[in-house]
Design an enzyme around this catalytic site. Structure first.
Site, PDB file in Angstrom:
ATOM      1  N   VAL A  97       1.594  -0.070  -8.863  1.00 34.79           N
ATOM      2  CA  VAL A  97       1.606   0.946  -7.811  1.00 34.79           C
ATOM      3  C   VAL A  97       3.044   1.116  -7.304  1.00 34.79           C
ATOM      4  CG1 VAL A  97      -0.764   0.417  -7.116  1.00 34.79           C
ATOM      5  CG2 VAL A  97       1.148  -0.669  -5.938  1.00 34.79           C
ATOM      6  N   ASP A  98       3.245   2.164  -6.521  1.00 36.39           N
ATOM      7  CA  ASP A  98       4.579   2.432  -5.988  1.00 36.39           C
ATOM      8  C   ASP A  98       4.521   2.449  -4.466  1.00 36.39           C
ATOM      9  OD1 ASP A  98       3.535   4.938  -5.224  1.00 36.39           O
ATOM     10  OD2 ASP A  98       4.268   5.903  -7.042  1.00 36.39           O
ATOM     11  N   ALA A  99       5.606   2.865  -3.847  1.00 29.90           N
ATOM     12  CA  ALA A  99       5.680   2.820  -2.391  1.00 29.90           C
ATOM     13  C   ALA A  99       4.731   3.823  -1.728  1.00 29.90           C
ATOM     14  CB  ALA A  99       7.116   3.056  -1.927  1.00 29.90           C
TER      15      ALA A  99
END
Lengths: 140, 140, 140, 140
Positions: B17-19
């Site tokens: 996942v990312d920010a």
């Protein structure tokens, strides 16, 4: 001439956080590797020629890390690299990582890397150019 | 004998996942590559021997993707691979990616890969074993 | 005042190559994302505040890429970003990637991203500050 | 009832090698994390619900690793996870990593992780369900 730590800066990327919303711990090791690579830029041809032309690498034999505080997207870090020990083939590198905006210590990482002939994957004696460069970063 | 899509499953990892809290878009391309590699396991020695011993690879020449819905940590995906076209050296692969729990379509990805001699990095004609394997996944 | 592409530089990292010895294709998409993030640094608080405080993101709805030449460890790339279209919620970004040492074109990537409320994960109308910034990079 | 190590298998991916042609050292830490996540699948809802619904995580406080042999594309590894110590909030996990085809020991990794409230990012006392699950993997 006084020895000095090598300094490296990294800005946390959008994809470096994990599902807990903080930087994934394994990312720190890559940053330390990149800081080492940047430190070796002073070699003729840099780390790139060391690997690609001289077929020498510095794989990790031992790694240890203490994590003190989480990092988030938007943070930047300063990494200070010092050389703790130069052995026959090995080098012990100490990385102190702090958050840029407030100098909070976020992690301390130690890498023992071994100068290695990448074709045979065997340790080789430290080369003169590496030894001279590394010695500049041994604290007094 | 009827052609059939190749099926591949991937569980979203903690660090994918990312920010923004959803799977980072570039991860999908890696999953599609891994699905292709799994499809090629049927070759003698699989994708690994193709690359390491025969020095052949399938680098991407063209990629396109449409993203329909975000994925989160905890999701699994099913990837259905079909072969759209086998050319002289190139193969067009279509990947339909759906969320496992409800079959929601999350992305459609197309890779045009080119059989390449990795030493010279030049296209080479499709080999017989690859052509036979790939043909099994052309929809009727 | 003339519109201008945004320019971004990336040095290929040691861990960005794959088992074929060239940069893994999925890495290019991350670089383009990072180039976009750098372009948005001019916003108040930059891309980081957009995501973390305003809870807005720019996930990809469509991606396409053509790869013309492989990159290797030691290469650097220049990425030129232009804005092709600003829609109600979407932006089409064109990334021209060339190898720094000889300006060889290595890839052309297009991202259609959608301004998205990250809490609801729904498109929202383009904000004024984004529209003004993006318009600076539309070629005349 | 006898305690037993948890076993996890990973196949080296095409993009996990580095410019030296061997698996990038930082990848090992991710595999160990994934092995821990798989071990926690036995919790109700698994690691995913722990993180996403209970807002608890297990970030690393300390990591150490010894690398004995390189891995290459095509290799698979078996990871044996044992629990060395369960503290008030912390757990010490030992990961023994061996190459699948010949059981060659390639690395030993130790993670000290701390049960953490992800909202406040503070240690919390070990929960009963975690303690019971972890205790199953303490060697006698």
């Amino acid at each position: 001439l006084s020895a000095a730590p090598f300094r490296y800066v990294h800005e946390v990327r959008f994809d470096e956080v994990d599902a807990a919303g903080v930087v994934y711990f394994a990312r720190f090791f890559g940053w330390c590797h990149d800081a080492m690579a940047a430190m070796l830029a002073e070699l003729e041809g840099g780390y790139q020629r060391l690997v690609s032309e001289r077929s020498l690498g510095l794989p990790a034999a031992h790694v240890e890390a203490d994590f003190a505080a989480p990092l988030r997207f938007g943070d930047s870090v300063r990494i200070e690299v010092t050389v703790e020990r130069i052995g026959e083939s090995s080098v012990t590198l100490l990385f102190r990582i702090e958050r840029a905006r407030d100098s909070l210590s976020v992690a301390t990482v130690r890498h023992v890397v071994v100068l290695t002939d990448l074709a045979a994957f065997r340790p080789v004696p430290m080369t003169d150019d590496l030894r001279i460069l590394l010695a500049k970063h041994i604290p007094e």
